[in-house]
Design an enzyme around this catalytic site. Structure first.
Site, PDB file in Angstrom:
ATOM      1  N   ASP A  65       0.857  -1.185   0.000  1.00  0.00           N
ATOM      2  CA  ASP A  65       0.000   0.000   0.000  1.00  0.00           C
ATOM      3  C   ASP A  65       0.888   1.227   0.000  1.00  0.00           C
ATOM      4  O   ASP A  65       1.435   1.621   1.036  1.00  0.00           O
ATOM      5  CB  ASP A  65      -0.922  -0.014   1.228  1.00  0.00           C
ATOM      6  CG  ASP A  65      -1.921   1.139   1.214  1.00  0.00           C
ATOM      7  OD1 ASP A  65      -1.808   2.006   0.318  1.00  0.00           O
ATOM      8  OD2 ASP A  65      -2.795   1.172   2.094  1.00  0.00           O
ATOM      9  N   TYR A 157      -8.024  17.003  -5.925  1.00  0.00           N
ATOM     10  CA  TYR A 157      -7.453  16.107  -6.934  1.00  0.00           C
ATOM     11  C   TYR A 157      -6.847  16.908  -8.085  1.00  0.00           C
ATOM     12  O   TYR A 157      -5.705  16.656  -8.501  1.00  0.00           O
ATOM     13  CB  TYR A 157      -8.533  15.165  -7.458  1.00  0.00           C
ATOM     14  CG  TYR A 157      -8.086  14.301  -8.611  1.00  0.00           C
ATOM     15  CD1 TYR A 157      -7.222  13.243  -8.408  1.00  0.00           C
ATOM     16  CD2 TYR A 157      -8.533  14.562  -9.911  1.00  0.00           C
ATOM     17  CE1 TYR A 157      -6.795  12.438  -9.473  1.00  0.00           C
ATOM     18  CE2 TYR A 157      -8.123  13.770 -10.972  1.00  0.00           C
ATOM     19  CZ  TYR A 157      -7.254  12.717 -10.747  1.00  0.00           C
ATOM     20  OH  TYR A 157      -6.846  11.938 -11.804  1.00  0.00           O
ATOM     21  N   LYS A 161      -2.932  17.153  -9.315  1.00  0.00           N
ATOM     22  CA  LYS A 161      -2.476  16.868 -10.674  1.00  0.00           C
ATOM     23  C   LYS A 161      -1.780  18.074 -11.308  1.00  0.00           C
ATOM     24  O   LYS A 161      -0.909  17.912 -12.173  1.00  0.00           O
ATOM     25  CB  LYS A 161      -3.652  16.393 -11.534  1.00  0.00           C
ATOM     26  CG  LYS A 161      -4.177  15.018 -11.127  1.00  0.00           C
ATOM     27  CD  LYS A 161      -3.086  13.957 -11.170  1.00  0.00           C
ATOM     28  CE  LYS A 161      -3.589  12.575 -10.835  1.00  0.00           C
ATOM     29  NZ  LYS A 161      -2.530  11.547 -10.902  1.00  0.00           N
TER      30      LYS A 161
END
Length: 261
Positions: A65, A157, A161
């Site tokens: 993970d 998000y 990015k």
């Protein structure tokens, strides 16, 4: 140009599904040995079995993970101690979260930022250093069309990015006098598990512009080997990204909000 990466080893994170699995297929087809990393070991082994049935290349699965603190260094140390060199790093692991920023649990935002920013940055820092010493290597970072504008309902998000795109293009420049190539792939809507994880039902706009993972990955690999700093997958997506250059950010935020909801 025919791409031949025989004898190279590709490390692909988030390889259990979506773009990660497609990167594994296409790099295997180019002759790369594979190190596949993801949380879901059963899914990794399914991808490994599929690829082994098609290509005669060595492959290894690492169940990890990468959102856990310290995971990037553990992965790097594990591979270094086993004597494995990584020639191609595909920083694909990550996910998005749909919804108003204040209504999204902080724990989920923190987990997303950990893997989308911190894990990606540390893995890049660790493996790029080794590549520069050998004067050879390829680094692929995964951005998004969300990299180019503020996006309400994907606020954190899209911001993450944007960071990825800026980091990758800066690193591409810093590495210009080495044998290491770095490129950022910025996909638009792609047929993967993205929406299931983010919690959004695709809008009519998103369904109409959706691309296959196979096409997106092919565009990304071509950009990487041809040493492009970044690429947006698909002409429609590229046009939309280009169109963000002039309007004020608040206008872009309003347009993004209409398209995403």
């Amino acid at each position: 140009m025919k791409i031949d990466l025989r004898g190279k080893t590709a490390l692909i994170t988030g390889a259990s599904s979506g773009l990660g699995a497609e990167f594994a297929r296409q790099f295997a087809g180019l002759g790369c040995s594979l190190i596949l990393v993801a949380r879901r070991m059963d899914r990794l082994q399914e991808i490994q079995a599929e690829i082994s049935g098609r290509y005669n290349i060595p492959s290894e699965c690492v169940g990890m993970d990468l959102a856990k603190e310290g995971a990037p260094l553990r992965l790097y140390t594990q591979l270094k101690e086993s004597g494995q060199e990584v020639d191609v790093l595909v920083n694909n692991a990550g996910f998005g979260l749909y919804g108003d920023f204040l209504e999204t649990p902080w724990e989920r935002i923190q987990q997303m930022l950990q893997i989308d920013i911190l894990t990606l940055t540390q893995l890049t820092h660790l493996f790029a250093g080794e590549m520069v010493k050998r004067n050879s290597g390829y680094i692929m970072l995964i951005g998004s069309t969300g990299s180019f504008q503020p996006t309400p309902c994907y606020a954190a998000y899209a911001a993450a990015k944007s960071y990825v795109l800026s980091l990758g293009e800066a690193l591409h420049y810093e590495l210009r006098h080495t044998g290491v190539k770095c490129s950022v792939l910025c996909p638009g809507v792609t047929r993967t598990e993205f929406f299931e994880v983010s919690g959004q039902q695709p809008t009519a706009f998103q369904r109409s512009t959706m691309m296959t993972g196979e096409a997106v990955v092919r565009i990304g690999i071509n950009a990487l080997v041809n040493n492009r700093s970044s690429v947006v997958s698909g002409w429609n997506n590229a046009f939309l990204a280009w169109g963000t250059r002039l309007p004020p950010h608040q206008t872009l935020a309003a347009v993004s909000n209409r398209l995403m909801r």
